[in-house]
Design a protein around this motif. Sequence first.
Motif, mmCIF file in Angstrom:
data_model
loop_
_atom_site.group_PDB
_atom_site.id
_atom_site.type_symbol
_atom_site.label_atom_id
_atom_site.label_comp_id
_atom_site.label_asym_id
_atom_site.label_seq_id
_atom_site.Cartn_x
_atom_site.Cartn_y
_atom_site.Cartn_z
ATOM 1 N N PHE A 396 -28.646 42.737 22.417
ATOM 2 C CA PHE A 396 -28.411 41.395 21.871
ATOM 3 C C PHE A 396 -27.052 41.380 21.161
ATOM 4 O O PHE A 396 -26.072 41.911 21.662
ATOM 5 N N ASP A 397 -27.060 40.834 19.939
ATOM 6 C CA ASP A 397 -25.820 40.660 19.181
ATOM 7 C C ASP A 397 -25.473 41.862 18.315
ATOM 8 O O ASP A 397 -24.542 41.798 17.514
ATOM 9 N N GLN A 398 -26.221 42.959 18.450
ATOM 10 C CA GLN A 398 -26.107 44.022 17.453
ATOM 11 C C GLN A 398 -24.728 44.671 17.403
ATOM 12 O O GLN A 398 -24.168 44.882 16.322
ATOM 13 N N PHE A 399 -24.170 44.993 18.587
ATOM 14 C CA PHE A 399 -22.836 45.596 18.573
ATOM 15 C C PHE A 399 -21.833 44.646 17.929
ATOM 16 O O PHE A 399 -21.007 45.043 17.102
ATOM 17 N N ASP A 400 -21.908 43.374 18.302
ATOM 18 C CA ASP A 400 -20.931 42.402 17.803
ATOM 19 C C ASP A 400 -21.078 42.163 16.307
ATOM 20 O O ASP A 400 -20.096 41.983 15.599
ATOM 21 N N ASN A 401 -22.323 42.160 15.821
ATOM 22 C CA ASN A 401 -22.518 42.037 14.371
ATOM 23 C C ASN A 401 -21.827 43.194 13.642
ATOM 24 O O ASN A 401 -21.120 43.006 12.654
#
Lengths: 504, 504
Positions: A396-401
């Motif tokens: 999901f968005d984890q890397f980007d967070n």
Amino acid sequence: MKLILYCSAVLVLLITPRFCHGGNILVFPAEGSHWINMDILLQGLHSRGHSLTVLRSTKSWYIKEHASHYKSFTVPVERSINEEFISKTVAEVLQFERGALPLTSFLNSAVGLIGVFFEAHSAVCELVSAVLDDATLTKTLNESKFDLVLSDPCWGGGVILAKYFNLPLVYNVRWLTPKEAHFAIAPSPLSYIPVTGSGNTDRMTFLQRVKNMILYFVTYTQNDVIARQIYQPTCAKYLGSDHDFNQIKTDADIWLMRTDFAFDYPRPTMPNVVYIGGFQCKPAKPLPEHLEEFVQSSGEHGVIIMSLGAFINELPDDMANEIAAAFAKLPQKVIWRYKGKRPSTLGNNTLVVDWMPQNDLLGHPKIKLFVAHGGTNGVQEAIYHGVPVVGLPLFFDQFDNLLRLQERGAAKILSITTVDKDDNFLKAIQEVLTEPSYRENMQRLSRLHRDQPVKPMDKALFWIEFVMRHKGAAHLKAQSYNMSWFSYHSVDEELIYSTKTEKI
Amino acid sequence: MKLILYCSAVLVLLITPRFCHGGNILVFPAEGSHWINMDILLQGLHSRGHSLTVLRSTKSWYIKEHASHYKSFTVPVERSINEEFISKTVAEVLQFERGALPLTSFLNSAVGLIGVFFEAHSAVCELVSAVLDDATLTKTLNESKFDLVLSDPCWGGGVILAKYFNLPLVYNVRWLTPKEAHFAIAPSPLSYIPVTGSGNTDRMTFLQRVKNMILYFVTYTQNDVIARQIYQPTCAKYLGSDHDFNQIKTDADIWLMRTDFAFDYPRPTMPNVVYIGGFQCKPAKPLPEHLEEFVQSSGEHGVIIMSLGAFINELPDDMANEIAAAFAKLPQKVIWRYKGKRPSTLGNNTLVVDWMPQNDLLGHPKIKLFVAHGGTNGVQEAIYHGVPVVGLPLFFDQFDNLLRLQERGAAKILSITTVDKDDNFLKAIQEVLTEPSYRENMQRLSRLHRDQPVKPMDKALFWIEFVMRHKGAAHLKAQSYNMSWFSYHSVDEELIYSTKTEKI
């Protein structure tokens, strides 16, 4: 003195947002970690005297049937996303990541998870149908005279219900189907606004921008397929075939956006977007006695905490062993939330727990470092408390967070598939612990996040009550939401008004 | 009880934005009505303990040299925009409007006023040069250790001074050279965002959008010519030729935007834009005795007030006579701010004054109607107090300001060149007085405007102090401001970073 106190009391009455007792709110939440912070918002609304009715299914996993701050209706369904399904998916994604080439890896979160998306959204539509096919329940809901629908639109059922019952709509939102919600509501130039999953920042090279565009179209298509294949039939069945799901889902009065600009990159926004990032964060409460003892036993070295979030209960054995072995080599104490098989390499300094009071630990002065998967909730709690992060993103968005923290010098990201190579994990932890800039940068973000004229939770409550007072917030909704794409881009012959054009 | 009062006092301390005493602010204001509300902001800052230094010229007209809440430096200049110059321009514009065809009229405010713009901006550059060429003054300013520059960027000198002294910059803004400031800072799709002067709303037909685009390019060109011809040489001389005025003028930390969405159409915005529309409005104070007596003598019919703003002291005789004759036919009393020759048709019910306490009158329950030219200040005061408007727009943004009220059913616009035809003026007044929807709609706008979590003035003060606390607001400034147009639109080969790319 009495006069001063009297004046203060009057001032409090003036400053405090007007009370709006007796509001009546229908809640259509999403499951998992999304429910955790929706529930915190519901507690806030309950404490201000509003009545809350939550729609859940017999397969609901996180959303409890009974609570002191809301009543619920439980609707029978067949389909569901449960813990078992999630664990299976996580294992598949990890397997894929291990074998992936760098060039294909970035498409993993978009393409690899399409099955989860389809299953989840189909379950949502089944729930919506079960509600609207139940004549008794529909009658009860109609007679409840709700003031608004509050929904997390990562599950698209709330907007269908709001339209069906003709009610104002407030979103508690970060995602809209698989797209970061801003992309549906505000102009988003792809030249400096990174698509989630792209691994880009707001400063991109030409090639990074090409990647950004490709991923945008992948996400756009995915979003469109889910809308047309899954939601549109439900939407047409209950609202009439003239209703287009893709159009109505942007029609909320207020978007309570679970981000802010201490965390995310500055970007265009809209007047009906209210930034409530970190609204769930609060000062730490004292720890349970056994945890406080453990934390204090760390002495000057302090404590590391680790959690991979609500969805990740266990890791492949080799990964878990490598992580435990790295922890064992540190002088710090470690508290690790992990439900999997006890790693054989676990050191004496590491306490494995099923659950931990994450917010209270992050706010404890002995905590030196947070090993996190990069879910929005955890990242925002880390910012609030100013604790630097070693990130092990999964999907999901984890890397980007985590990237948003890493780029500001407040975190270090490590691919979970490489923790078992060359002491990577140990080295990353040691670097973040010994290089003071990580903590300094995180504390600067914390100061920026906390320095707002109104606290995020108070903003959320104010705007929900605003919508109740004014029966919507039409004056904050731009005309763009009523326009077809060809009118919006001025390539048509005549502007086509929506049939439901509103005037303030 | 004591406990409650104590808690209230503590709560006040928690809610009130942190004090930031001793801030030191350099102010580069604009003249005329822009100064009126800049001065109100300065009074607010002074009351919070900040020191203020205002730069003015020997030809300053509205900006006084001596005031209790600021100190000033007065710089000798030759050029100026004065009352006489403005009167002459107004007469010319009225003449032009009378003879204009409908199709050419809309270009009048953009093209007809080019002379005023050139003169005004040249005077600004002369003032900037006079400051920076004065070694003693420059040394004094440098040694003053200012925390920030506060400027109204409709005069482009503030940004040059802020860059020269390397200080954070806050704008108190509605205009940026001749463009509405949003156009320089936020994405503005021309399909639903009307260019000021276009007479369009946010819902346009195809032809209206064509007009919108034409006017956008006219304004864009005008803006570009003024920037390159007038400001760029000054910018290059004092900052170096690598500084582009068009680029640096978007580089403010915070834009305190003098509008809001009870007044303006909802549109994309940016995180460093803070909406303070109506920040100058306040509850009415009691009227001077003679005015209160006059107002009370109106009985049940109530009072009409009329003002055409700071720039318009007199009208052509025939227009003034027609207005006075219409007023004479009404049962209401009238208070008319007018400095011209006493009209021969003036009735007994009309009191002509040189100046009036406009805010206190608008807040008086006897006031039924405001005849206004549509300047932003007056329109926002009318919204704040919920008084419907008959509008007589002349130029700049006046028609468009009034259009925002007319479209919401809260005002009726009349061309000032047709007041002398067919009892137009009398009929318009009678319609707004007798049709209750005008007042109801204006009061709805008033409720929306007043229902904000933080009052506009408190927002302005908070964010100015925020910039002082954090030495800027880089985390709210999008990367778009650092990008060339070809990178922004992704038509380049490589993103060109600004040399001054900031990191939060």
